[in-house]
Design a protein around this motif. Structure first.
Motif, PDB file in Angstrom:
ATOM      1  N   ASP A   1       0.846  -1.205   0.000  1.00 39.62           N
ATOM      2  CA  ASP A   1       0.000   0.000   0.000  1.00 39.62           C
ATOM      3  C   ASP A   1       0.876   1.248   0.000  1.00 39.62           C
ATOM      4  O   ASP A   1       0.720   2.151   0.826  1.00 39.62           O
ATOM      5  CB  ASP A   1      -0.947   0.000   1.207  1.00 39.62           C
ATOM      6  N   ALA A   2       1.811   1.275  -0.953  1.00 36.51           N
ATOM      7  CA  ALA A   2       2.804   2.354  -1.033  1.00 36.51           C
ATOM      8  C   ALA A   2       2.731   3.010  -2.411  1.00 36.51           C
ATOM      9  O   ALA A   2       3.477   2.637  -3.323  1.00 36.51           O
ATOM     10  CB  ALA A   2       4.203   1.802  -0.776  1.00 36.51           C
ATOM     11  N   PRO A   3       1.834   3.976  -2.606  1.00 33.79           N
ATOM     12  CA  PRO A   3       1.657   4.581  -3.930  1.00 33.79           C
ATOM     13  C   PRO A   3       2.910   5.274  -4.457  1.00 33.79           C
ATOM     14  O   PRO A   3       3.120   5.334  -5.664  1.00 33.79           O
ATOM     15  CB  PRO A   3       0.513   5.575  -3.734  1.00 33.79           C
ATOM     16  N   MET A   4       3.764   5.801  -3.569  1.00 33.11           N
ATOM     17  CA  MET A   4       4.978   6.457  -4.037  1.00 33.11           C
ATOM     18  C   MET A   4       5.910   5.440  -4.711  1.00 33.11           C
ATOM     19  O   MET A   4       6.493   5.711  -5.757  1.00 33.11           O
ATOM     20  CB  MET A   4       5.693   7.162  -2.894  1.00 33.11           C
ATOM     21  N   TYR A   5       6.048   4.274  -4.116  1.00 35.45           N
ATOM     22  CA  TYR A   5       6.887   3.234  -4.714  1.00 35.45           C
ATOM     23  C   TYR A   5       6.284   2.752  -6.029  1.00 35.45           C
ATOM     24  O   TYR A   5       7.010   2.459  -6.987  1.00 35.45           O
ATOM     25  CB  TYR A   5       7.043   2.062  -3.751  1.00 35.45           C
ATOM     26  N   LEU A   6       4.959   2.654  -6.071  1.00 34.69           N
ATOM     27  CA  LEU A   6       4.283   2.242  -7.301  1.00 34.69           C
ATOM     28  C   LEU A   6       4.526   3.259  -8.410  1.00 34.69           C
ATOM     29  O   LEU A   6       4.870   2.900  -9.550  1.00 34.69           O
ATOM     30  CB  LEU A   6       2.780   2.086  -7.040  1.00 34.69           C
ATOM     31  N   ALA A   7       4.370   4.533  -8.084  1.00 37.26           N
ATOM     32  CA  ALA A   7       4.560   5.586  -9.087  1.00 37.26           C
ATOM     33  C   ALA A   7       6.002   5.617  -9.584  1.00 37.26           C
ATOM     34  O   ALA A   7       6.254   5.804 -10.780  1.00 37.26           O
ATOM     35  CB  ALA A   7       4.174   6.945  -8.488  1.00 37.26           C
ATOM     36  N   HIS A   8       6.943   5.415  -8.682  1.00 42.50           N
ATOM     37  CA  HIS A   8       8.348   5.421  -9.091  1.00 42.50           C
ATOM     38  C   HIS A   8       8.646   4.263 -10.045  1.00 42.50           C
ATOM     39  O   HIS A   8       9.324   4.446 -11.066  1.00 42.50           O
ATOM     40  CB  HIS A   8       9.241   5.326  -7.858  1.00 42.50           C
ATOM     41  N   ALA A   9       8.141   3.077  -9.730  1.00 41.40           N
ATOM     42  CA  ALA A   9       8.356   1.921 -10.610  1.00 41.40           C
ATOM     43  C   ALA A   9       7.728   2.161 -11.981  1.00 41.40           C
ATOM     44  O   ALA A   9       8.316   1.823 -13.015  1.00 41.40           O
ATOM     45  CB  ALA A   9       7.782   0.663  -9.962  1.00 41.40           C
ATOM     46  N   MET A  10       6.544   2.764 -12.008  1.00 41.43           N
ATOM     47  CA  MET A  10       5.882   3.057 -13.282  1.00 41.43           C
ATOM     48  C   MET A  10       6.683   4.078 -14.090  1.00 41.43           C
ATOM     49  O   MET A  10       6.820   3.961 -15.311  1.00 41.43           O
ATOM     50  CB  MET A  10       4.466   3.567 -13.030  1.00 41.43           C
ATOM     51  N   GLY A  11       7.217   5.095 -13.387  1.00 42.27           N
ATOM     52  CA  GLY A  11       8.002   6.113 -14.079  1.00 42.27           C
ATOM     53  C   GLY A  11       9.247   5.531 -14.721  1.00 42.27           C
ATOM     54  O   GLY A  11       9.578   5.856 -15.870  1.00 42.27           O
ATOM     55  N   GLU A  12       9.952   4.658 -13.994  1.00 48.60           N
ATOM     56  CA  GLU A  12      11.141   4.034 -14.579  1.00 48.60           C
ATOM     57  C   GLU A  12      10.764   3.051 -15.677  1.00 48.60           C
ATOM     58  O   GLU A  12      11.459   2.927 -16.688  1.00 48.60           O
ATOM     59  CB  GLU A  12      11.946   3.323 -13.483  1.00 48.60           C
ATOM     60  N   GLN A  13       9.657   2.332 -15.492  1.00 46.98           N
ATOM     61  CA  GLN A  13       9.229   1.371 -16.506  1.00 46.98           C
ATOM     62  C   GLN A  13       8.913   2.061 -17.830  1.00 46.98           C
ATOM     63  O   GLN A  13       9.050   1.469 -18.904  1.00 46.98           O
ATOM     64  CB  GLN A  13       8.002   0.603 -16.002  1.00 46.98           C
TER      65      GLN A  13
END
Length: 376
Positions: free
Chosen positions: A194-206
Protein backbone atom coordinates in the motif's frame (compact mmCIF):
# COMPACT_ATOMS: atom_id res chain seq x y z
CA UNK A 1 22.96 -23.96 -28.95
CA UNK A 2 23.58 -21.17 -26.43
CA UNK A 3 21.55 -18.39 -28.02
CA UNK A 4 21.81 -16.54 -24.70
CA UNK A 5 25.60 -16.35 -24.86
CA UNK A 6 25.60 -15.37 -28.53
CA UNK A 7 22.93 -12.71 -27.96
CA UNK A 8 24.81 -11.23 -24.98
CA UNK A 9 28.04 -11.14 -26.96
CA UNK A 10 26.42 -9.43 -29.94
CA UNK A 11 24.63 -6.92 -27.68
CA UNK A 12 28.08 -5.81 -26.50
CA UNK A 13 29.34 -5.67 -30.08
CA UNK A 14 32.01 -8.24 -29.24
CA UNK A 15 33.46 -10.77 -31.64
CA UNK A 16 34.25 -14.26 -30.39
CA UNK A 17 37.90 -13.22 -30.35
CA UNK A 18 37.05 -10.23 -28.14
CA UNK A 19 35.20 -12.53 -25.73
CA UNK A 20 38.29 -14.73 -25.48
CA UNK A 21 40.39 -11.65 -24.61
CA UNK A 22 37.84 -10.55 -21.99
CA UNK A 23 37.90 -14.00 -20.39
CA UNK A 24 41.69 -13.87 -20.20
CA UNK A 25 41.66 -10.33 -18.80
CA UNK A 26 39.11 -11.34 -16.15
CA UNK A 27 41.33 -14.27 -15.17
CA UNK A 28 44.38 -12.00 -14.79
CA UNK A 29 42.51 -9.40 -12.75
CA UNK A 30 40.87 -11.95 -10.45
CA UNK A 31 43.85 -14.31 -10.10
CA UNK A 32 41.99 -17.30 -11.48
CA UNK A 33 42.84 -19.85 -14.14
CA UNK A 34 41.23 -20.27 -17.54
CA UNK A 35 42.16 -22.43 -20.51
CA UNK A 36 44.74 -21.42 -23.10
CA UNK A 37 43.84 -18.90 -25.80
CA UNK A 38 43.51 -21.64 -28.42
CA UNK A 39 41.26 -23.72 -26.15
CA UNK A 40 39.09 -20.72 -25.22
CA UNK A 41 38.50 -20.04 -28.92
CA UNK A 42 37.23 -23.59 -29.29
CA UNK A 43 35.14 -23.34 -26.11
CA UNK A 44 33.39 -20.13 -27.17
CA UNK A 45 32.53 -21.56 -30.58
CA UNK A 46 31.30 -24.83 -29.10
CA UNK A 47 29.33 -23.09 -26.34
CA UNK A 48 27.48 -20.99 -28.88
CA UNK A 49 26.83 -23.92 -31.21
CA UNK A 50 25.61 -26.27 -28.50
CA UNK A 51 28.55 -28.66 -28.82
CA UNK A 52 29.85 -28.01 -25.29
CA UNK A 53 27.97 -27.33 -22.06
CA UNK A 54 29.07 -24.17 -20.26
CA UNK A 55 30.58 -25.33 -16.97
CA UNK A 56 29.52 -23.65 -13.75
CA UNK A 57 32.99 -22.09 -13.38
CA UNK A 58 32.91 -20.43 -16.79
CA UNK A 59 29.23 -19.57 -16.40
CA UNK A 60 30.06 -17.54 -13.29
CA UNK A 61 32.66 -15.55 -15.25
CA UNK A 62 30.37 -15.04 -18.25
CA UNK A 63 27.50 -13.83 -16.06
CA UNK A 64 29.75 -11.20 -14.57
CA UNK A 65 31.16 -10.12 -17.94
CA UNK A 66 27.73 -9.68 -19.50
CA UNK A 67 25.51 -8.89 -16.52
CA UNK A 68 23.02 -11.65 -17.30
CA UNK A 69 21.40 -14.35 -15.19
CA UNK A 70 22.19 -18.02 -15.49
CA UNK A 71 18.91 -18.73 -17.30
CA UNK A 72 19.60 -15.93 -19.77
CA UNK A 73 23.13 -17.21 -20.35
CA UNK A 74 22.06 -20.79 -20.97
CA UNK A 75 18.81 -19.76 -22.69
CA UNK A 76 17.00 -22.10 -20.33
CA UNK A 77 13.23 -22.03 -19.66
CA UNK A 78 12.05 -21.68 -16.09
CA UNK A 79 10.99 -25.10 -14.86
CA UNK A 80 8.22 -25.62 -12.36
CA UNK A 81 9.25 -27.35 -9.13
CA UNK A 82 7.40 -30.68 -8.91
CA UNK A 83 5.06 -30.90 -5.94
CA UNK A 84 5.95 -33.18 -3.05
CA UNK A 85 3.46 -35.68 -1.69
CA UNK A 86 3.43 -34.11 1.74
CA UNK A 87 4.98 -30.66 1.97
CA UNK A 88 3.13 -29.26 4.99
CA UNK A 89 6.12 -29.50 7.29
CA UNK A 90 8.30 -27.63 4.81
CA UNK A 91 5.57 -25.03 4.22
CA UNK A 92 5.10 -24.38 7.93
CA UNK A 93 8.85 -24.04 8.46
CA UNK A 94 9.02 -21.40 5.75
CA UNK A 95 6.01 -19.55 7.16
CA UNK A 96 7.61 -19.60 10.62
CA UNK A 97 10.88 -18.31 9.18
CA UNK A 98 9.06 -15.50 7.36
CA UNK A 99 7.13 -14.53 10.48
CA UNK A 100 10.41 -14.17 12.37
CA UNK A 101 11.65 -11.49 9.94
CA UNK A 102 11.59 -8.39 12.12
CA UNK A 103 12.39 -4.77 11.43
CA UNK A 104 16.07 -5.42 12.11
CA UNK A 105 16.19 -8.03 9.36
CA UNK A 106 14.28 -5.73 6.98
CA UNK A 107 16.84 -2.98 7.70
CA UNK A 108 19.60 -5.44 6.80
CA UNK A 109 17.81 -6.20 3.53
CA UNK A 110 17.51 -2.49 2.75
CA UNK A 111 21.16 -1.97 3.62
CA UNK A 112 22.03 -4.72 1.15
CA UNK A 113 20.00 -2.94 -1.53
CA UNK A 114 21.91 0.28 -0.79
CA UNK A 115 25.23 -1.53 -1.04
CA UNK A 116 24.23 -2.98 -4.41
CA UNK A 117 23.10 0.47 -5.53
CA UNK A 118 26.52 1.91 -4.67
CA UNK A 119 28.34 -0.94 -6.40
CA UNK A 120 26.15 -0.49 -9.47
CA UNK A 121 26.86 3.23 -9.58
CA UNK A 122 30.61 2.72 -9.44
CA UNK A 123 31.18 -0.62 -11.18
CA UNK A 124 28.14 -1.11 -13.39
CA UNK A 125 25.28 -3.60 -13.26
CA UNK A 126 27.09 -6.43 -15.05
CA UNK A 127 29.54 -6.91 -12.17
CA UNK A 128 26.83 -7.65 -9.58
CA UNK A 129 24.20 -9.64 -11.45
CA UNK A 130 24.60 -12.74 -9.25
CA UNK A 131 24.40 -10.73 -6.02
CA UNK A 132 21.30 -8.87 -7.23
CA UNK A 133 19.59 -12.08 -8.33
CA UNK A 134 20.22 -13.72 -4.95
CA UNK A 135 19.06 -10.63 -3.05
CA UNK A 136 15.78 -10.45 -4.95
CA UNK A 137 15.19 -14.17 -4.49
CA UNK A 138 15.62 -13.87 -0.72
CA UNK A 139 13.19 -10.94 -0.55
CA UNK A 140 10.60 -12.71 -2.70
CA UNK A 141 10.81 -15.80 -0.51
CA UNK A 142 10.33 -13.74 2.64
CA UNK A 143 7.28 -12.03 1.17
CA UNK A 144 5.77 -15.22 -0.28
CA UNK A 145 5.60 -16.88 3.13
CA UNK A 146 4.73 -13.85 5.27
CA UNK A 147 1.07 -14.31 6.20
CA UNK A 148 -0.22 -11.26 8.09
CA UNK A 149 -0.20 -7.67 6.77
CA UNK A 150 2.04 -6.36 9.57
CA UNK A 151 4.70 -8.85 8.53
CA UNK A 152 4.21 -8.40 4.80
CA UNK A 153 4.29 -4.62 4.45
CA UNK A 154 7.92 -3.88 5.45
CA UNK A 155 9.19 -6.80 3.36
CA UNK A 156 7.04 -5.69 0.41
CA UNK A 157 8.48 -2.17 0.66
CA UNK A 158 12.01 -3.58 0.67
CA UNK A 159 11.18 -5.76 -2.33
CA UNK A 160 9.64 -2.84 -4.26
CA UNK A 161 12.82 -0.82 -3.88
CA UNK A 162 15.15 -3.71 -4.70
CA UNK A 163 13.11 -4.85 -7.70
CA UNK A 164 13.11 -1.34 -9.20
CA UNK A 165 16.89 -1.19 -8.82
CA UNK A 166 17.28 -4.66 -10.36
CA UNK A 167 15.04 -3.61 -13.25
CA UNK A 168 17.11 -0.51 -14.00
CA UNK A 169 20.27 -2.60 -13.87
CA UNK A 170 18.76 -5.16 -16.26
CA UNK A 171 17.77 -2.39 -18.67
CA UNK A 172 21.31 -1.03 -18.53
CA UNK A 173 22.77 -4.42 -19.50
CA UNK A 174 20.29 -4.90 -22.36
CA UNK A 175 18.15 -7.56 -20.63
CA UNK A 176 14.90 -5.86 -21.61
CA UNK A 177 12.45 -8.65 -20.75
CA UNK A 178 14.05 -9.14 -17.33
CA UNK A 179 13.80 -5.39 -16.75
CA UNK A 180 10.10 -5.39 -17.60
CA UNK A 181 9.39 -8.36 -15.30
CA UNK A 182 11.29 -6.77 -12.42
CA UNK A 183 9.26 -3.59 -12.80
CA UNK A 184 6.07 -5.64 -12.69
CA UNK A 185 7.39 -7.30 -9.53
CA UNK A 186 8.16 -3.87 -8.03
CA UNK A 187 4.65 -2.64 -8.82
CA UNK A 188 3.01 -5.71 -7.27
CA UNK A 189 5.16 -5.36 -4.16
CA UNK A 190 4.26 -1.66 -3.89
CA UNK A 191 0.56 -2.52 -4.13
CA UNK A 192 1.01 -5.19 -1.47
CA UNK A 193 2.67 -2.62 0.77
CA UNK A 194 0.00 0.00 0.00
CA UNK A 195 2.80 2.35 -1.03
CA UNK A 196 1.66 4.58 -3.93
CA UNK A 197 4.98 6.46 -4.04
CA UNK A 198 6.89 3.23 -4.71
CA UNK A 199 4.28 2.24 -7.30
CA UNK A 200 4.56 5.59 -9.09
CA UNK A 201 8.35 5.42 -9.09
CA UNK A 202 8.36 1.92 -10.61
CA UNK A 203 5.88 3.06 -13.28
CA UNK A 204 8.00 6.11 -14.08
CA UNK A 205 11.14 4.03 -14.58
CA UNK A 206 9.23 1.37 -16.51
CA UNK A 207 8.22 4.07 -18.97
CA UNK A 208 11.85 4.19 -20.12
CA UNK A 209 11.58 0.58 -21.29
CA UNK A 210 8.69 1.60 -23.54
CA UNK A 211 10.54 4.69 -24.71
CA UNK A 212 13.68 2.69 -25.57
CA UNK A 213 11.49 0.19 -27.42
CA UNK A 214 10.17 2.94 -29.69
CA UNK A 215 6.84 3.65 -27.95
CA UNK A 216 7.42 7.08 -26.38
CA UNK A 217 3.75 8.12 -26.61
CA UNK A 218 2.70 5.07 -24.58
CA UNK A 219 5.54 5.81 -22.17
CA UNK A 220 4.20 9.36 -21.65
CA UNK A 221 0.78 7.90 -20.80
CA UNK A 222 2.36 5.57 -18.24
CA UNK A 223 4.24 8.42 -16.53
CA UNK A 224 1.11 10.53 -16.39
CA UNK A 225 -0.79 7.59 -14.87
CA UNK A 226 1.93 7.40 -12.22
CA UNK A 227 1.43 11.11 -11.48
CA UNK A 228 -2.32 10.61 -11.17
CA UNK A 229 -1.79 7.79 -8.67
CA UNK A 230 -0.03 10.01 -6.16
CA UNK A 231 -1.63 13.35 -7.08
CA UNK A 232 -0.12 15.98 -4.80
CA UNK A 233 0.39 13.57 -1.89
CA UNK A 234 3.86 12.42 -2.94
CA UNK A 235 7.06 13.94 -1.66
CA UNK A 236 8.18 17.09 -3.56
CA UNK A 237 11.36 15.33 -4.71
CA UNK A 238 9.40 12.42 -6.20
CA UNK A 239 6.93 14.83 -7.85
CA UNK A 240 9.86 16.71 -9.41
CA UNK A 241 11.41 13.41 -10.54
CA UNK A 242 8.18 12.34 -12.24
CA UNK A 243 7.81 15.73 -13.94
CA UNK A 244 11.40 15.56 -15.22
CA UNK A 245 10.78 12.01 -16.47
CA UNK A 246 7.64 13.21 -18.26
CA UNK A 247 9.59 16.09 -19.82
CA UNK A 248 12.34 13.81 -21.14
CA UNK A 249 9.94 11.29 -22.62
CA UNK A 250 7.71 14.02 -24.08
CA UNK A 251 10.81 15.33 -25.86
CA UNK A 252 11.37 11.85 -27.30
CA UNK A 253 7.72 11.71 -28.38
CA UNK A 254 7.85 15.14 -30.05
CA UNK A 255 5.34 16.63 -27.57
CA UNK A 256 7.10 19.97 -27.23
CA UNK A 257 4.45 21.86 -25.27
CA UNK A 258 4.03 18.99 -22.82
CA UNK A 259 7.80 18.74 -22.49
CA UNK A 260 8.32 22.39 -21.55
CA UNK A 261 5.33 22.37 -19.22
CA UNK A 262 6.62 19.29 -17.37
CA UNK A 263 10.14 20.71 -17.19
CA UNK A 264 8.81 23.91 -15.63
CA UNK A 265 6.83 21.84 -13.12
CA UNK A 266 9.98 19.92 -12.13
CA UNK A 267 11.94 23.14 -11.58
CA UNK A 268 9.09 24.61 -9.53
CA UNK A 269 8.73 21.50 -7.35
CA UNK A 270 12.30 20.45 -6.54
CA UNK A 271 13.31 21.26 -2.94
CA UNK A 272 16.20 23.69 -2.55
CA UNK A 273 19.60 22.82 -1.15
CA UNK A 274 22.23 20.20 -1.91
CA UNK A 275 20.48 17.22 -0.28
CA UNK A 276 19.65 14.66 -2.97
CA UNK A 277 18.13 11.70 -1.10
CA UNK A 278 14.45 11.56 -0.34
CA UNK A 279 13.86 10.13 3.17
CA UNK A 280 10.65 8.54 1.93
CA UNK A 281 12.13 7.27 -1.38
CA UNK A 282 15.82 6.38 -1.02
CA UNK A 283 15.96 5.31 -4.65
CA UNK A 284 15.52 8.93 -5.74
CA UNK A 285 18.71 10.96 -6.25
CA UNK A 286 17.62 14.46 -7.17
CA UNK A 287 18.50 18.00 -6.17
CA UNK A 288 18.79 21.30 -8.05
CA UNK A 289 22.19 20.36 -9.49
CA UNK A 290 20.94 16.98 -10.72
CA UNK A 291 17.86 18.61 -12.17
CA UNK A 292 20.06 21.10 -14.03
CA UNK A 293 21.77 18.14 -15.73
CA UNK A 294 18.39 16.60 -16.52
CA UNK A 295 17.16 19.92 -17.89
CA UNK A 296 20.25 20.03 -20.11
CA UNK A 297 19.44 16.54 -21.35
CA UNK A 298 15.90 17.57 -22.27
CA UNK A 299 17.07 20.78 -23.94
CA UNK A 300 19.60 18.73 -25.93
CA UNK A 301 16.78 16.50 -27.19
CA UNK A 302 14.90 19.65 -28.21
CA UNK A 303 17.96 21.09 -29.96
CA UNK A 304 17.94 24.13 -27.65
CA UNK A 305 21.12 26.24 -27.60
CA UNK A 306 20.98 26.54 -23.80
CA UNK A 307 21.67 22.81 -23.43
CA UNK A 308 25.46 22.99 -23.79
CA UNK A 309 26.09 25.49 -20.97
CA UNK A 310 23.66 23.72 -18.66
CA UNK A 311 25.30 20.34 -19.25
CA UNK A 312 28.89 21.49 -18.80
CA UNK A 313 27.85 23.23 -15.60
CA UNK A 314 26.25 20.02 -14.32
CA UNK A 315 29.33 18.01 -15.27
CA UNK A 316 31.56 20.30 -13.21
CA UNK A 317 29.67 19.57 -9.98
CA UNK A 318 28.86 15.89 -10.59
CA UNK A 319 29.96 13.26 -8.08
CA UNK A 320 32.87 11.45 -9.81
CA UNK A 321 31.63 8.08 -8.53
CA UNK A 322 28.50 8.40 -10.70
CA UNK A 323 30.26 6.80 -13.67
CA UNK A 324 27.12 5.86 -15.57
CA UNK A 325 25.64 9.33 -15.04
CA UNK A 326 28.83 10.87 -16.45
CA UNK A 327 28.49 8.70 -19.56
CA UNK A 328 24.91 9.91 -19.92
CA UNK A 329 25.96 13.58 -19.66
CA UNK A 330 28.64 13.04 -22.30
CA UNK A 331 25.98 11.58 -24.60
CA UNK A 332 23.75 14.57 -23.88
CA UNK A 333 26.61 16.93 -24.71
CA UNK A 334 27.30 15.11 -27.97
CA UNK A 335 23.60 15.46 -28.83
CA UNK A 336 23.65 19.18 -27.99
CA UNK A 337 26.82 19.87 -30.00
CA UNK A 338 25.42 17.98 -32.99
CA UNK A 339 22.30 20.15 -32.90
CA UNK A 340 24.61 23.18 -33.19
CA UNK A 341 26.71 21.64 -35.95
CA UNK A 342 29.77 21.43 -33.69
CA UNK A 343 31.03 18.06 -34.88
CA UNK A 344 34.50 18.14 -33.34
CA UNK A 345 33.12 18.82 -29.86
CA UNK A 346 30.43 16.17 -30.41
CA UNK A 347 33.05 13.61 -31.42
CA UNK A 348 35.14 14.37 -28.32
CA UNK A 349 32.15 13.77 -26.05
CA UNK A 350 31.18 10.58 -27.88
CA UNK A 351 34.68 9.22 -27.33
CA UNK A 352 34.60 10.06 -23.62
CA UNK A 353 31.12 8.57 -23.29
CA UNK A 354 32.35 5.35 -24.91
CA UNK A 355 35.24 5.08 -22.45
CA UNK A 356 32.93 5.62 -19.46
CA UNK A 357 30.34 3.16 -20.78
CA UNK A 358 33.02 0.52 -21.22
CA UNK A 359 33.80 0.79 -17.49
CA UNK A 360 30.22 -0.05 -16.53
CA UNK A 361 29.43 -2.46 -19.39
CA UNK A 362 26.30 -0.47 -20.23
CA UNK A 363 24.62 -1.91 -23.32
CA UNK A 364 22.00 0.83 -23.14
CA UNK A 365 24.60 3.59 -23.33
CA UNK A 366 26.52 1.75 -26.02
CA UNK A 367 23.39 1.71 -28.18
CA UNK A 368 22.92 5.45 -27.73
CA UNK A 369 26.63 6.14 -28.39
CA UNK A 370 26.53 4.18 -31.63
CA UNK A 371 23.50 6.15 -32.81
CA UNK A 372 25.28 9.43 -32.04
CA UNK A 373 28.48 8.23 -33.75
CA UNK A 374 26.52 7.49 -36.93
CA UNK A 375 25.65 11.20 -37.14
CA UNK A 376 29.25 12.40 -37.00
Amino acid sequence: MSAGLRGARKARGWSQERLVRELEQYARQNLTDVASTASLRVYVSEWENGKRVISDRYAAILRRLFGITDDELRDAPTLAVPPTTDGYDVLLKRIDMASSVGLGMVKTMNDQTELLRTMDRQMGAAAIVDQMTGHLSALEDSLSFAVLPDARRPVALALAGAASLAAWQALDTGAVERAWRHYELAKKAALDADAPMYLAHAMGEQAYVLCDAGRPALAVDLVRDAQRIIGTSGSPRLLAWLSATEAEICAQAGLLDGCRRALAAAVATIPGGSEDRDPDMLSIFLNEAHLARWRGNVLALLGDDDAVGSLYGALDVMDPTFVRAQASVRCDLAQAHLARGEYQEADSNVRQARLLASRTGSVRHRRRINLLAERL
